[in-house]
Motif scaffolding. Structure first.
Motif, PDB file in Angstrom:
ATOM      1  N   GLU C 167     -18.857  37.017  54.090  1.00 21.63           N
ATOM      2  CA  GLU C 167     -18.644  38.388  54.536  1.00 21.63           C
ATOM      3  C   GLU C 167     -18.856  39.449  53.466  1.00 21.63           C
ATOM      4  OE1 GLU C 167     -15.011  39.080  56.714  1.00 21.63           O
ATOM      5  OE2 GLU C 167     -15.294  37.323  57.979  1.00 21.63           O
ATOM      6  N   ASP C 288      -1.549  29.899  50.038  1.00 20.61           N
ATOM      7  CA  ASP C 288      -1.285  30.088  51.469  1.00 20.61           C
ATOM      8  C   ASP C 288      -1.896  31.355  52.072  1.00 20.61           C
ATOM      9  OD1 ASP C 288       0.311  31.980  50.301  1.00 20.61           O
ATOM     10  OD2 ASP C 288       2.217  31.226  51.069  1.00 20.61           O
ATOM     11  N   TRP C 289      -2.778  32.042  51.361  1.00 15.68           N
ATOM     12  CA  TRP C 289      -3.334  33.266  51.953  1.00 15.68           C
ATOM     13  C   TRP C 289      -4.354  32.938  53.019  1.00 15.68           C
ATOM     14  CZ3 TRP C 289      -4.311  37.544  47.729  1.00 15.68           C
ATOM     15  CH2 TRP C 289      -3.061  37.911  47.182  1.00 15.68           C
ATOM     16  N   TRP C 290      -4.267  33.685  54.097  1.00 15.69           N
ATOM     17  CA  TRP C 290      -5.170  33.449  55.226  1.00 15.69           C
ATOM     18  C   TRP C 290      -5.129  34.651  56.150  1.00 15.69           C
ATOM     19  CZ3 TRP C 290      -3.613  32.069  60.533  1.00 15.69           C
ATOM     20  CH2 TRP C 290      -2.228  32.258  60.764  1.00 15.69           C
ATOM     21  N   ALA C 291      -6.028  34.677  57.125  1.00 13.24           N
ATOM     22  CA  ALA C 291      -6.033  35.638  58.239  1.00 13.24           C
ATOM     23  C   ALA C 291      -6.242  37.086  57.819  1.00 13.24           C
ATOM     24  CB  ALA C 291      -4.758  35.531  59.076  1.00 13.24           C
ATOM     25  N   TYR C 292      -6.582  37.348  56.543  1.00 10.11           N
ATOM     26  CA  TYR C 292      -6.853  38.743  56.170  1.00 10.11           C
ATOM     27  C   TYR C 292      -8.259  39.158  56.563  1.00 10.11           C
ATOM     28  CZ  TYR C 292      -8.153  35.982  52.065  1.00 10.11           C
ATOM     29  OH  TYR C 292      -8.658  35.020  51.232  1.00 10.11           O
ATOM     30  N   LYS C 293      -9.072  38.190  56.956  1.00 17.27           N
ATOM     31  CA  LYS C 293     -10.375  38.503  57.523  1.00 17.27           C
ATOM     32  C   LYS C 293     -10.789  37.312  58.372  1.00 17.27           C
ATOM     33  CE  LYS C 293     -12.563  38.587  53.265  1.00 17.27           C
ATOM     34  NZ  LYS C 293     -13.790  38.593  52.464  1.00 17.27           N
ATOM     35  N   PHE C 294     -11.873  37.501  59.129  1.00 17.19           N
ATOM     36  CA  PHE C 294     -12.168  36.458  60.101  1.00 17.19           C
ATOM     37  C   PHE C 294     -12.501  35.121  59.448  1.00 17.19           C
ATOM     38  CE2 PHE C 294     -14.693  34.087  63.185  1.00 17.19           C
ATOM     39  CZ  PHE C 294     -13.727  33.995  64.173  1.00 17.19           C
ATOM     40  N   TYR C 297      -9.589  32.774  59.015  1.00 20.56           N
ATOM     41  CA  TYR C 297      -8.659  32.628  60.133  1.00 20.56           C
ATOM     42  C   TYR C 297      -8.295  31.164  60.365  1.00 20.56           C
ATOM     43  CZ  TYR C 297      -6.665  33.772  64.725  1.00 20.56           C
ATOM     44  OH  TYR C 297      -5.826  33.947  65.782  1.00 20.56           O
ATOM     45  N   TYR C 298      -9.278  30.281  60.164  1.00 20.47           N
ATOM     46  CA  TYR C 298      -9.019  28.851  60.406  1.00 20.47           C
ATOM     47  C   TYR C 298      -8.655  28.155  59.093  1.00 20.47           C
ATOM     48  CZ  TYR C 298     -10.687  29.942  64.992  1.00 20.47           C
ATOM     49  OH  TYR C 298     -10.802  30.501  66.239  1.00 20.47           O
ATOM     50  N   SER C 299      -7.620  28.697  58.449  1.00 22.02           N
ATOM     51  CA  SER C 299      -7.182  28.161  57.165  1.00 22.02           C
ATOM     52  C   SER C 299      -5.925  27.337  57.364  1.00 22.02           C
ATOM     53  CB  SER C 299      -6.826  29.305  56.211  1.00 22.02           C
ATOM     54  OG  SER C 299      -7.901  30.179  56.058  1.00 22.02           O
ATOM     55  N   THR C 300      -5.592  26.591  56.316  1.00 19.47           N
ATOM     56  CA  THR C 300      -4.303  25.914  56.329  1.00 19.47           C
ATOM     57  C   THR C 300      -3.744  25.853  54.915  1.00 19.47           C
ATOM     58  OG1 THR C 300      -3.122  23.856  56.768  1.00 19.47           O
ATOM     59  CG2 THR C 300      -5.471  23.659  56.226  1.00 19.47           C
ATOM     60  N   ALA C 301      -2.442  26.036  54.837  1.00 17.17           N
ATOM     61  CA  ALA C 301      -1.783  25.965  53.531  1.00 17.17           C
ATOM     62  C   ALA C 301      -1.809  24.537  52.982  1.00 17.17           C
ATOM     63  CB  ALA C 301      -0.346  26.464  53.640  1.00 17.17           C
ATOM     64  N   GLU C 429      -2.165  41.075  50.552  1.00 12.36           N
ATOM     65  CA  GLU C 429      -2.757  39.755  50.676  1.00 12.36           C
ATOM     66  C   GLU C 429      -4.196  39.855  51.146  1.00 12.36           C
ATOM     67  OE1 GLU C 429      -0.270  36.944  52.471  1.00 12.36           O
ATOM     68  OE2 GLU C 429       1.222  37.289  50.927  1.00 12.36           O
TER      69      GLU C 429
END
Lengths: 549, 433, 447
Positions: C167, C288-294, C297-301, C429
């Motif tokens: 991105e 654990d950062w995730w979901a701040y952009k598309f 979105y499909y992340s996991t800690a 974040e």
């Protein structure tokens, strides 16, 4: 008549669209002698020396003689100098004096921001400051009035703005006043954002590349010159050609390095690439004294100092200073004593005057002296060291027989708070400054006034701002349709209820406006005379107090 | 008996579904649960070993040797039981993906829009909700932001499929107090401009407030005189409970000077207030305590707001306020990582607050601030059964949350993040095709 | 109060503090590579770890630090940060291999001190992720107190460079300027083109050196740098998120024979962990950062744990001046999400990032001969209650919770007022790799 009206409308139009406004055309009477005898003065021939009861003979722009009881030649204009102090004319080592600020318009659109043309990227080392220097620019007269007779002028620009040229600050047209062309090449960490290179790190990378290519260019040129049949003709580049003056160490590179890291970066590039460095416009250079000294780097310190807050002299409140305030005061002290710090470290320096109001020059230098700089070193920074730095020490920088008659003459020692400059000689040409009579009315006309100029067939409206500051009136005005283009008035005179002033508008040729106004309590009326076109009625009313007081 | 059979059947079915069809989403189940012999961290009356009976979504009983023939027994020997943690300020459910504005529902246009209700925009199926609750966070205050009166936040339980199912029965109008700080490092306004801007905003608020007061007066007169007052003004209606002191106003305020102004403002307007943010509360902790204004602060894991501040200014802020006697609740002020609430509490505990006080800050204090302490915030008989079982201190990252109940529902400890772990830890196929 | 100020001024003037000899007595030493040693002393002489053992005699001119009840671990290493930099992104081109943030070091950044207060002694100061091929990065040691920018640079650390996928380069160049790359297809071709040009450039100079061509080619610092990457002289650190783009870059590198790469962020690294392991690529991730952009979105800690368990050398980084202050806490989250052992978890912030930066022979564990970079903790560093007490870099105490004044700024504005409160610091974040982008966009639109 209709022609005149048309021209006037054009004039107003030019005014509205913010055309260049030029300083007044010299009104000095035509000179009939270039010989002067300055009688009985205190002379400071070079920093740290003082001679009393001296006469100085000036002839054909040079110091023809210096001594006691000199005999005046028949054509000498004698000037009694009793108790006045004569210094070598000051030299400004780094400024844009005489180069008008570019108009605030959008930069031309760059079609390819990733691979821009050199000029679009601010790479113009082939440009000369002299090409855009105009002795008629207001800044020249202002610097002269502050005691400066020479300016080392740097082109305005970006990363590689071009060659600096050294100009006498006389009022004759540009080239005649050039003392030395190409005193230095210039570099600054100033990207054009949005165009490659768009950051300081980009500028540094690009400079390294250009530098290497200038070296390759010079080598290829030489090969081709020596053996034209053996080699292909190298592609010519004016930019690289100009840079070979730096790579060959013919010229020093002045790097504008105001802040700590700029200073460091400049020194780093110099040690990496091997050019002769002069740090210019240094505001915060005290962290790297050892390195500067070790490398014999030239230094031009900025006279632009941080604004001091008006501190209360109340000793009780100063005791209560928070740790924050103490640190801040220490920081301020470091800025103000930078010159003293350099002097103590044994590093000579000149001064630069970018971003400094001419009215503040002496105040700021005095502040440096109050913070530990010796008057001797301050004077050297204004005279002998810049002369050496520019390679003109044989011609100027001290008062000696045969040197240029570049002099500044004050009524008290220059560093005295109350000293005023009375004469400045630029290559033997006299400029005289009398103490301005202070207005005595206490500024009762200060305020924002409207104006309406009646021209047959149309009406022009705007605002006049009259400010009264330190016993002097200042007047500026703008047209209502173009409030951004403020015109500053000159030759302001206030006698009783009559105010006269003039201003200049340039539209190919300078056009002079003379206002003659009769003030009432809340209204005024009068005429504005447009040179060559005639006089038109003007009137206005009081609106408010000036908002910047 | 029939009931019990039904529950056993449901339980068996769940097990079957999970084992036979791994891709089937696990579902929550409810019933009667007896948590036997756990270390109960009640928050309100100490920590002791005992039993908890969950029935009809509530803590039906607490004590030792409880029994209920219909209950599913959960042996908690060696385990710990905590009340569900409450995040007192976040955007959970209002923001799905940070950089995509169309997935963000917390900042409406307008400066005076208290009628904007977070509860209607919270997505019950937000992916971040299960991600959050598996860390023991059962309840959050999800709120709008971004203007002077950005709307009304809602306290929700992190389980349910409709706003009604999720609502914890408390809402709060938000106000953002005019800030005199710089917005960020690139804010180059002069000191004077900053002051003028803040003064202007405050004047605007005061103007609005006099309108609100007049509106309230007219409304009161109309109802006292049984007059019909035809009107349509949702924004003003939303302010009535605040101006009538039925609800506190949640005021976001951070810099020292602003906090001081806000304390005076609240006093002058004679309203109930809760301050949120309060990043520099430590500088004026005594004044906050004297004004008896509760505080929601966080995230604890933040940078100091001034270059000259000590590095741990944010870590110690909550503790310093609590020590001065301020009622402090904690928040993450986050969306997707609201799950870090227990770690924020852990940091506050480490930096001066102590574990007990920090636990209160994410349970009982929050419940009291939202006026739901009769039902939330501790392990007490009669309270809603929001609680979890862990193998240790839930603030410690090394601890595992082993069982979670929200409103008495046994919530599977599963989220998209755990499912991705299940799928990819040992990927099949591996490198081969 | 005044004493504190004098202390700061002293650092100011002297620039470099003389290396100290330090004996850390009776601590619980977490060596990382050689287990945990109770009641053990660590002796640092001349900036290096000289001896580890019980009852070490105090050499003369040696400061003794009592570490009884404290945990002693190697200085924490952050493989991805942007602190101590005056500029992060050269936005003006999708390929800017020639620029270097090493030119942008700001030793006065108080963020360095704040990182020290979190036990971090080394960080990888990176170029941003605006460009497919960004600038060269700089491994710095947190010698807060020196004024010479180069004195922060870790001597002998390998050169590294920032690449970026997805991105960010698409937004800056495709969306922002209507040029390639606007898609992940474009990103791939941007790499292929730059590598191919670099190879041709190498060839042109080779031909000149061999006398095949007589005139020297033009010097091009960008292609010169690409050539250095091709030769293996520069380690690649690539900002990446999605599994597909990670695979893409590995394929490009295979085609050009480039072997050394660390994927940064790599939120979907867990999906291609076997491929990463097989390539020999390493991974530096958020806890654990995730979901701040598309694309995240499909992340996991569980990412760090999955990667570790699949044999990928993994580190946890900050990319942020707030997060950098508690990397020990970020590492501990892998115990909740994936159940890593203490040793595995601590390796994520010590020896593993050291490997990724090519400095594991110098730092990353408490080993005799390595640099005297040490942090002392009250409570175990993986506990949420852990508090760094003292941070030592090259045997010099740079953070001391007992002695340091509150205000640790080195560079103080002579005019700023005390009320400079910043509403928003960094620490949101979001990867801060695009720092300055909105300002740049505003500028470029007006130009």
């Amino acid at each position: 008549m209709s022609n005149k009206i048309y021209a006037f409308i054009c004039l107003i139009f030019a005014w509205m669209t913010g055309a260049d406004i030029h300083a007044q055309v010299s009104g000095n009477p035509k000179s009939f002698s270039d010989t002067y005898l300055l009688k009985n003065c205190f002379v400071i021939p070079q920093p740290g020396q003082l001679l009393t009861g001296q006469d100085i003979l000036i002839k054909k722009g040079k110091i023809a003689a210096i001594g006691t009881s000199l005999k005046a030649p028949f054509d000498a204009v004698e000037i009694p100098m009793d108790s006045m102090y004569v210094y070598a004319g000051f030299i400004d080592a780094y400024s844009h004096t005489g180069i008008a600020r570019p108009e605030q318009k959008d930069r031309p659109k760059v079609s390819d921001t990733v691979y821009p043309q050199n000029e679009e990227a601010g790479i113009t080392p082939q440009v000369h400051a002299g090409d855009s220097y105009q002795s008629s620019d207001k800044s020249v007269a202002e610097m002269r009035a502050a005691g400066f007779t020479l300016s080392n002028i740097v082109p305005r620009g970006f990363m590689l703005p071009g060659y600096a040229d050294l100009f006498n600050l006389g009022d004759e047209p540009g080239d005649r006043m050039l003392l030395k062309a190409e005193t230095a090449q210039n570099f600054q960490f100033t990207p054009i954002r949005g165009v490659y290179p768009g950051t300081v790190m980009g500028v540094m990378a690009k400079f390294r590349e250009l530098y290497k290519n200038a070296e390759l260019f010079a080598a290829k040129e030489k090969l081709y010159k020596d053996m034209p049949t053996q080699y292909n003709r190298p592609e010519y580049s004016r930019e690289l050609n100009a840079l070979t003056d730096v790579t060959s160490r013919k010229l020093r590179l002045f790097v504008r390095a105001g802040h700590t890291r700029d200073v460091y970066r400049a020194m780093k590039l110099s040690s990496e690439l091997g050019f002769d460095l002069v740090l210019a416009d240094v505001k915060q250079g005290w962290h790297y004294l050892d390195e500067i000294k070790k490398t014999n780097t030239g230094v031009i310190l900025s006279v632009d100092l941080p604004e001091m807050e008006k501190t209360k002299t109340d000793s009780v409140s100063s005791k209560k200073q928070s740790p924050f305030e103490i640190k801040k005061a220490e920081s301020l002290k470091a800025y103000l004593s930078q010159a003293a710090t350099f002097e103590k470290a044994g590093i000579p320096f000149a001064f630069s005057f970018i971003d400094v109001k001419t009215g503040d020059i002496k105040k700021n230098i005095r502040t440096m002296v109050e913070n530990g700089l010796s008057e001797k070193a301050a004077l050297a920074a204004l005279t002998t060291y810049p002369a050496q730095l520019m390679g003109v020490a044989a011609q100027t920088g001290t008062i000696e027989k045969g040197k240029l008659a570049n002099l500044v003459i004050t009524n008290k020692p220059y560093f005295d708070e109350k000293a005023a400059i009375r004469y400045v000689f630029v290559e033997g040409k006299k400029f005289e400054f009398s103490e301005k009579p202070k207005a005595k009315d206490g500024g009762k006309y200060a305020g924002i006034w409207s104006y309406v100029v009646e021209i047959p067939g149309m009406t022009q409206e705007g605002k006049v701002t009259i400010i009264f500051e330190n016993g002097e009136y200042k007047i500026s005005m703008y047209d209502n349709t173009r409030p951004g283009d403020v015109i500053t008035a000159e030759d302001i005179s206030v006698e009783g209820n009559r105010i006269t002033f003039s201003s200049n508008v340039n539209m190919g040729q300078p056009i002079h406006l003379n206002f003659d106004l009769t003030m009432e309590d809340k209204t005024y009326s009068g005429t504005v005379t447009v040179s060559g076109f005639g006089a038109f009625p003007v009137k206005g009313t009081w609106i408010s107090k000036p908002n910047n007081l | 008996m029939l009931n019990r059979l039904k529950y056993i059947f449901v339980l068996m079915l769940t097990v079957w579904v999970v084992t036979v069809n791994g891709q089937q989403v696990k579902k929550a189940s409810n019933g009667i649960f007896l948590l036997r012999n756990g270390m109960l961290h009640t928050v309100t009356h100490g920590t002791f070993s005992g039993d908890i009976l969950i029935k009809d979504g509530k803590i039906a009983d607490m004590g030792s040797s409880l029994s209920d023939v219909n209950a599913i027994i959960i042996d908690c020997t060696g385990k710990h039981v905590y009340p569900g943690l409450i995040d007192a300020g976040c955007r959970l459910g209002l923001s799905e993906i940070g950089s995509i504005s169309l997935t963000k529902d917390y900042a409406e246009h307008g400066t005076f829009i208290p009628q904007m209700k977070a509860l209607t925009a919270i997505n019950p199926n937000a992916v971040a909700i299960p991600v959050t609750r598996v860390n023991g966070v059962t309840t959050v205050f999800s709120k709008p932001e971004g203007s002077t009166f950005p709307g009304t936040g809602a306290v929700i339980d992190l389980f349910g499929y409709t706003p009604e199912q999720m609502s914890a029965g408390s809402e709060g109008v938000i106000m953002e107090f005019p800030a005199t700080g710089r917005r960020n490092k690139w804010d180059r306004r002069s000191e004077k401009d900053i002051e003028t801007d803040a003064e202007k905003s405050l004047k605007k608020i005061n103007d609005i407030w006099s309108d609100i007061y007049n509106y309230h007066r007219m409304d009161s007169l109309a109802s006292a005189q049984k007059l019909v007052w035809n009107r349509n003004n949702a924004a003003m209606d939303a302010m009535l409970p605040v101006v009538r002191k039925e609800q506190p106003l949640f005021i976001e305020v951070n810099a020292q000077g602003d906090i001081e102004s806000a304390i005076k403002w609240v006093k002058a307007k004679n309203i109930r207030a809760v301050f949120s943010g309060v990043a520099e509360g430590w500088r004026v902790a005594d004044k906050l305590a004297a004004a008896r204004i509760p505080v929601i602060t966080g995230p604890v894991l933040s940078l100091p707001h001034r270059e000259n501040d000590r590095y741990d200014a944010a870590y110690t802020n909550a503790a310093k306020m609590a020590k001065a006697g301020v009622k402090v609740a904690l928040r993450t002020n986050n969306a997707e990582n609201t799950r870090n609430l227990p770690f924020n509490a852990g940091f506050a505990a480490a930096y001066g607050m102590g574990v007990d006080e920090a636990l209160k800050a994410v349970t009982m204090n929050a419940a009291e601030i939202f006026g739901i302490d009769q039902l939330y915030g501790s392990l007490d008989k009669g309270k809603i059964a929001n609680l979890f079982i862990s193998d240790g201190d839930p603030f410690e990252p090394g601890t595992q949350i082993e069982r979670l109940f929200i409103r008495g529902w046994d919530i599977p400890l599963e989220s998209r993040q755990t499912l991705l772990n299940d799928e990819f830890l040992h990927r099949t196929p591996g490198l081969a095709r | 109060m005044l004493k504190n100020i004098i202390f700061i001024t002293a650092i100011f003037i002297s620039g470099v503090v003389q290396a100290q000899n330090i004996l850390i007595k009776n601590g619980t030493v977490l060596t990382i590579t050689d287990g945990v040693k109770e009641n053990t002393d660590v002796l640092i002489l001349g900036g290096k770890i000289k001896q580890i053992g019980a009852n070490i005699a105090v050499p003369k001119d040696t400061r003794v630090v009592d570490a009884k009840g404290l945990y002693v671990m190697p200085g924490i290493i952050d493989a991805h940060s942007h602190i101590a930099l005056d500029a992060i992104n050269e936005f003006a081109s999708p390929v800017t291999a020639e620029v270097s943030v090493g030119d942008m070091i700001n030793p006065f950044d108080v963020a360095i001190y704040r990182a020290l207060a979190g036990g971090v002694t080394i960080s990888h100061a990176m170029h941003g992720s605006a460009n497919a091929i960004g600038g060269q990065c700089q491994t710095i040691k947190h010698r807060y107190g020196v004024t010479n920018p180069d004195a922060l640079k870790m001597e002998g650390a390998p050169r590294t460079i920032k690449f970026a996928l997805g991105e960010n380069p698409m937004r800056v160049h495709g969306e922002g300027k209507n040029i390639i790359p606007n898609t992940r297809m474009g990103v791939e071709q941007t790499f292929r083109d730059a590598f191919a040009e670099g190879r041709l450039y190498m060839q042109r100079w080779e031909d000149f050196r061999k006398g095949i061509t007589k005139e020297s080619p033009e010097y091009n610092l960008r292609l010169q740098t690409m050539a250095d990457i091709l030769r293996g002289d520069i380690l690649i650190h690539c900002h990446s998120y999605r599994a597909d783009e990670i695979l893409m870059l590995m394929n490009v590198l295979k085609d050009f024979g480039v072997k050394k790469i660390c994927f940064q962020h790599v939120n979907e690294g867990f999906k291609v962990a076997p491929e990463l392991a097989a390539f020999g690529a390493t991974a530096s991730v958020f806890s654990d950062w995730w979901a701040y952009k598309f694309e995240v979105y499909y992340s996991t800690a569980y990412n760090a744990a999955i990667l570790t368990k699949n044999g990928v050398t993994t580190s946890i980084n900050s990319d942020d001046p707030e997060l950098i202050r508690h990397l020990y806490h970020e590492a501990s989250k892998t115990q909740r999400y994936g159940g890593l052992t203490d040793e595995q978890a601590l390796a994520l912030i010590t020896i593993n990032p050291a490997k990724q930066l090519g400095i594991d022979d110098r730092v990353g564990s408490i080993t005799v001969g390595k640099d005297g970079d040490i942090v002392l903790f009250k409570h175990h560093p993986l506990s949420v209650y852990a508090i760094p007490q003292m941070t030592i870099v090259d045997g010099i105490v740079r953070f001391d919770i007992q002695k340091d004044p509150d205000d640790m700024r080195m560079e103080v504005s002579p005019t700023a007022s005390e009320s400079s409160y910043y509403q928003e610091m960094y620490g949101e974040e979001e990867d801060s790799c695009l720092q300055g982008f909105s300002e740049w966009l505003m500028d470029s639109k007006t130009k």
